[in-house]
Design a protein around this motif. Structure first.
Motif, mmCIF file in Angstrom:
data_model
loop_
_atom_site.group_PDB
_atom_site.id
_atom_site.type_symbol
_atom_site.label_atom_id
_atom_site.label_comp_id
_atom_site.label_asym_id
_atom_site.label_seq_id
_atom_site.Cartn_x
_atom_site.Cartn_y
_atom_site.Cartn_z
ATOM 1 N N HIS A 88 0.808 -1.214 0.000
ATOM 2 C CA HIS A 88 0.000 0.000 0.000
ATOM 3 C C HIS A 88 0.849 1.275 0.000
ATOM 4 O O HIS A 88 0.325 2.360 0.230
ATOM 5 N N GLN A 89 2.148 1.151 -0.268
ATOM 6 C CA GLN A 89 2.988 2.350 -0.335
ATOM 7 C C GLN A 89 2.504 3.252 -1.466
ATOM 8 O O GLN A 89 2.190 2.788 -2.561
ATOM 9 N N GLY A 90 2.445 4.531 -1.187
ATOM 10 C CA GLY A 90 1.985 5.492 -2.176
ATOM 11 C C GLY A 90 0.484 5.693 -2.168
ATOM 12 O O GLY A 90 -0.032 6.536 -2.895
ATOM 13 N N ARG A 91 -0.242 4.918 -1.334
ATOM 14 C CA ARG A 91 -1.692 5.054 -1.259
ATOM 15 C C ARG A 91 -2.070 5.875 -0.029
ATOM 16 O O ARG A 91 -1.420 5.805 1.014
ATOM 17 N N ILE A 92 -3.137 6.639 -0.169
ATOM 18 C CA ILE A 92 -3.598 7.528 0.896
ATOM 19 C C ILE A 92 -4.985 7.075 1.313
ATOM 20 O O ILE A 92 -5.907 7.037 0.495
ATOM 21 N N ALA A 93 -5.115 6.679 2.587
ATOM 22 C CA ALA A 93 -6.367 6.116 3.094
ATOM 23 C C ALA A 93 -7.084 7.120 3.987
ATOM 24 O O ALA A 93 -6.460 7.775 4.828
ATOM 25 N N PHE A 94 -8.389 7.216 3.817
ATOM 26 C CA PHE A 94 -9.253 8.069 4.633
ATOM 27 C C PHE A 94 -10.243 7.135 5.325
ATOM 28 O O PHE A 94 -11.099 6.536 4.672
ATOM 29 N N VAL A 95 -10.095 6.977 6.653
ATOM 30 C CA VAL A 95 -10.891 6.004 7.405
ATOM 31 C C VAL A 95 -11.753 6.741 8.414
ATOM 32 O O VAL A 95 -11.235 7.448 9.283
ATOM 33 N N THR A 96 -13.068 6.581 8.317
ATOM 34 C CA THR A 96 -13.963 7.255 9.258
ATOM 35 C C THR A 96 -14.179 6.395 10.493
ATOM 36 O O THR A 96 -14.054 5.168 10.455
ATOM 37 N N GLY A 97 -14.492 7.063 11.600
ATOM 38 C CA GLY A 97 -14.673 6.342 12.854
ATOM 39 C C GLY A 97 -13.443 5.565 13.249
ATOM 40 O O GLY A 97 -13.519 4.462 13.787
ATOM 41 N N ALA A 98 -12.272 6.146 13.020
ATOM 42 C CA ALA A 98 -11.014 5.394 13.131
ATOM 43 C C ALA A 98 -10.265 5.617 14.432
ATOM 44 O O ALA A 98 -9.129 5.178 14.575
ATOM 45 N N ALA A 99 -10.895 6.267 15.411
ATOM 46 C CA ALA A 99 -10.203 6.499 16.676
ATOM 47 C C ALA A 99 -10.281 5.294 17.608
ATOM 48 O O ALA A 99 -9.581 5.244 18.614
ATOM 49 N N SER A 100 -11.131 4.312 17.272
ATOM 50 C CA SER A 100 -11.272 3.146 18.141
ATOM 51 C C SER A 100 -11.813 1.972 17.340
ATOM 52 O O SER A 100 -12.226 2.118 16.182
ATOM 53 N N GLY A 101 -11.806 0.795 17.965
ATOM 54 C CA GLY A 101 -12.455 -0.369 17.423
ATOM 55 C C GLY A 101 -12.004 -0.788 16.039
ATOM 56 O O GLY A 101 -10.815 -0.795 15.708
ATOM 57 N N ILE A 102 -12.988 -1.131 15.205
ATOM 58 C CA ILE A 102 -12.701 -1.619 13.860
ATOM 59 C C ILE A 102 -11.946 -0.571 13.047
ATOM 60 O O ILE A 102 -10.971 -0.885 12.357
ATOM 61 N N GLY A 103 -12.376 0.677 13.123
ATOM 62 C CA GLY A 103 -11.727 1.730 12.341
ATOM 63 C C GLY A 103 -10.271 1.894 12.697
ATOM 64 O O GLY A 103 -9.413 2.057 11.817
ATOM 65 N N LYS A 104 -9.963 1.850 13.986
ATOM 66 C CA LYS A 104 -8.568 1.988 14.412
ATOM 67 C C LYS A 104 -7.736 0.806 13.933
ATOM 68 O O LYS A 104 -6.594 0.979 13.477
ATOM 69 N N ALA A 105 -8.307 -0.398 14.023
ATOM 70 C CA ALA A 105 -7.580 -1.573 13.551
ATOM 71 C C ALA A 105 -7.288 -1.473 12.059
ATOM 72 O O ALA A 105 -6.209 -1.861 11.597
ATOM 73 N N ILE A 106 -8.240 -0.943 11.296
ATOM 74 C CA ILE A 106 -8.028 -0.755 9.856
ATOM 75 C C ILE A 106 -6.911 0.253 9.617
ATOM 76 O O ILE A 106 -6.028 0.043 8.773
ATOM 77 N N ALA A 107 -6.945 1.363 10.356
ATOM 78 C CA ALA A 107 -5.908 2.384 10.208
ATOM 79 C C ALA A 107 -4.532 1.813 10.520
ATOM 80 O O ALA A 107 -3.556 2.073 9.811
ATOM 81 N N VAL A 108 -4.449 1.035 11.594
ATOM 82 C CA VAL A 108 -3.172 0.425 11.984
ATOM 83 C C VAL A 108 -2.659 -0.501 10.877
ATOM 84 O O VAL A 108 -1.482 -0.461 10.506
ATOM 85 N N ARG A 109 -3.545 -1.329 10.328
ATOM 86 C CA ARG A 109 -3.113 -2.292 9.299
ATOM 87 C C ARG A 109 -2.674 -1.581 8.032
ATOM 88 O O ARG A 109 -1.642 -1.924 7.429
ATOM 89 N N LEU A 110 -3.430 -0.592 7.587
ATOM 90 C CA LEU A 110 -3.071 0.104 6.352
ATOM 91 C C LEU A 110 -1.756 0.858 6.505
ATOM 92 O O LEU A 110 -0.937 0.883 5.582
#
Length: 678
Positions: free
Chosen positions: A417-439
């Motif tokens: 995912h290098q060079g990609r820019i992700a916009f994750v909503t509800g990302a301060a906790s739970g599923i959203g945070k886990a997604i942010a961490v993985r990306l």
């Protein structure tokens, strides 16, 4: 244990590299000579410690030093095959290394080893390069420094330059350093303190002379209509142009962007001579290797509309690519590496600011910093004389140098995912945070968007510095708030490639207890919120022309008729059908739209912690602390679903393996037969 000589070198390097007036990021190198006991013979051996290839002085550590046996390194003079084959000497440095580990020797190693001084600094200060790029740099060097600093005509870095400087040092015992034409400075000393003092004296003396004797307006007067826009309007315009400009910079290869509207940039762009000077390009090799030989500069006043500026940027891009191809064709030989891309890395918009690009955020940011260095160099040179950078032929020899190509080939393979820019909503906790961490772990730049700004920023900080992630406030139910959050993403990283509609909440109630307010709240956040985020993001994705991904975190409840859950389940069904509708509509632009249907994600969930868990536990007649296991027991696999499982699905859906998949919903529920897709 670090050798005291090496320790002093690291301290000196860190001090010099920490101040941008001395050198740019990753620019320049320093060295020290001393003795250490040979572990084989037990006798003292003279060594050269020198900053290795690819390091940065400001953050240099022991492992960033190359350590060479000085006697062997200097013996290379006897086998030096001459200027036409000097590149072979870099490989020869490997046979002079002492011990294990350390960094690879750089092209500048000869400069440090051959100069007869215990301590040597080679730096790229703006003030020094201003003298080095002045048309009468040699005369200015004598006038400013007397015989303490000697002029060295331009020569590409390498073994011969090391021989040249060594000869100058031998012939000029009173000298403390040199100005390297078109390039930078080199200074030396018998002690580490003396070398550092001499470097700083050259830098400060040059800066003081420019300040005292330079013209007040080296860039000419202000161009009417090109002055800086007011800050709010300026940043709105930057966000509006960012998708177009990122698309321009990414035609050959996707790039991450950085925006700056610093005064030094805005003042330069407002000046009469900005177009003329920008066309001359940069001079110092470190500069143009990061910024390309010259920038793309918009030639419209600030009164032009966004649409007019966009249309003109596309025209200028076509001209830029043709010009760069001509530059390559004019100087390439049969042995030259293939053209690496003809898109600009620096795009200048008068009244707005500078957009810079690179393979990742740090590279993009540093490219912008280098162009600021170039502006300062041009200002200093023009203040005293005429800015006269090295020729395009010499720039090409460095840009397409076999050694530079080898360095690029040695770089590690980029993450998925290098060079990609992700916009994750509800990302301060739970599923959203886990997604942010993985990306982020897979190389993406991540915008952590959440209703709570403080929590969003805290979550982003856990991922790394602002080159990795930022936190923004985002009320997804408010169109203006969504656009503001997306604009922050555009200004931070240049664009958006991957959007995750994850923000959500739930009120678990039966039909007769569900109020209109309950219904509206859940539909506003999830159905309407996803629509607003997708709409705003789609405009960016379409304008960038880079494709992209939109992911909906829906739910098993989008297809399963669970009890006491009318509002939540209905809005999840709405989200699920948005996936299908948008997959069809956005497919022609290369945008893939997919969904994920989790179930029973209790651990770390903001929704469950806010009362949903207690309600669902009461509905099913189990204790709240047993809810996760209850959900697991009713599944086919009998395994609890955690946020990281959903993040894994996002990673796979947005990675290269499923590049031909759109309109799909992936269950992440450990197997709920009633929710099987049909």
């Amino acid at each position: 244990m670090t050798n005291p000589t090496a320790a002093a070198l690291i301290e000196r390097s860190n001090r010099l590299g920490a101040d941008p007036k001395n050198t740019n990021y990753a620019g320049g190198n320093t060295s020290a000579k001393g003795t250490e006991t040979d572990p084989v013979t037990g006798h003292p051996v003279e060594l050269l410690w020198v900053k290795g290839s690819g390091g940065d002085l400001g953050t240099l550590k022991e492992q960033g030093l190359a350590v060479l046996r000085l006697e062997r390194m200097r013996a290379l003079v006897d086998v030096y095959p001459g200027l036409e084959r000097e590149d072979e000497m870099v490989a020869a440095f490997d046979y002079c290394l002492h011990g294990k580990g350390g960094a690879a020797p750089s092209i500048d190693t000869a400069m440090h080893g051959l100069v007869d001084a215990a301590h040597v600094d080679h730096l790229h200060p703006d003030s020094g390069i201003a003298i080095a790029t002045a048309a009468d740099g040699e005369e200015l060097t004598a006038k400013i420094f007397g015989d303490k600093v000697v002029w060295v005509p331009w020569r590409r870095p390498g073994f011969q330059l090391g021989l040249d400087i060594a000869a100058i040092k031998a012939k000029n015992p009173q000298a403390i350093g040199t100005i390297l034409g078109g390039h930078g400075i080199t200074a030396w000393g018998d002690t580490s303190e003396e070398a550092e003092a001499n470097s700083l004296w050259i830098i400060d003396t040059a800066a003081a002379y420019i300040a005292e004797h330079g013209k007040a307006q080296p860039f000419g007067g202000v161009r009417a209509g090109y002055e800086a826009l007011p800050e709010i309007e300026r940043r709105e315009r930057a966000a509006a142009l960012a998708p177009t400009i990122r698309g321009i910079a990414s035609q050959d290869k996707p790039q991450v962007g950085h925006f700056t509207d610093a005064d030094v940039v805005l003042d330069f762009l407002a000046s009469e001579r900005a177009p003329e000077l920008a066309a001359l390009g940069t001079s110092c090799p470190d500069h143009f290797l990061r910024t390309k030989v010259k920038p793309l500069i918009l030639d419209l006043p600030v009164t032009a509309s966004v649409d007019e500026q966009i249309a003109r940027l596309h025209e200028l891009h076509a001209e830029y690519r043709a010009d760069y191809q001509a530059y390559y064709d004019a100087h390439a030989t049969a042995e030259s590496p293939a053209i690496r891309g003809a898109d600009p890395l620096i795009v200048l918009v008068p009244g707005v600011g500078m957009f810079s690009y690179g393979a990742n955020k740090q590279t993009a940011r540093v490219a912008g910093e280098f162009y600021v260095n170039a502006i300062n160099v041009m200002r200093g040179a023009e203040a005293l004389s005429t800015y006269s950078p090295i020729s395009d032929a010499e720039k090409f020899r460095i840009e397409y140098w076999a050694l530079e190509e080898a360095k690029l080939q040695r770089m590690p393979k980029p993450k998925t995912h290098q060079g990609r820019i992700a916009f994750v909503t509800g990302a301060a906790s739970g599923i959203g945070k886990a997604i942010a961490v993985r990306l982020a772990a897979e190389g993406a730049c991540v915008v952590v968007a959440d209703l709570d700004l403080e929590k969003a920023q805290a979550a982003a900080a856990e991922l790394g510095n602002t080159d990795v992630a930022i936190g923004v406030a985002a009320n997804v139910a408010d169109a203006d708030a969504v656009q503001a959050a997306l604009d922050e993403a555009l200004l931070a990283f240049g664009g958006v490639d991957l959007v995750v509609n994850n923000a959500g909440l739930s009120l678990s109630k039966p039909l007769l207890e569900t109020t209109e307010k309950d219904w509206d709240l859940q539909h506003d956040v999830m159905a309407k919120g996803s629509f607003l985020v997708s709409k705003a993001a789609a405009k960016v994705l379409i304008e960038q022309k880079l494709g992209g991904d939109i992911i909906y975190i829906s739910s098993k409840n989008s297809v399963f008729a669970g009890p006491n859950n009318i509002a939540y389940s209905a809005t999840k069904a709405d989200q699920a059908h948005q996936v299908r509708l948008l997959a069809v509509e956005l497919g022609e632009y290369g945008v893939r739209v997919n969904g994920i249907n989790p179930d029973g994600v209790v651990r770390g969930s903001g929704i469950f912690a806010s009362g949903w868990g207690a309600n669902r536990a009461a509905t099913y007649g189990v204790a709240e602390e047993d809810l996760g296991q209850f959900y697991a027991n009713r599944t086919i696999l009998k395994r609890e679903v955690v946020p990281e499982n959903v993040a894994d699905a996002v990673y796979v859906l947005t990675g290269p393996e499923l590049s031909r998949t759109t309109g799909l919903h992936i269950p992440v529920d450990s197997g709920v037969a009633a929710a099987f897709l049909r």
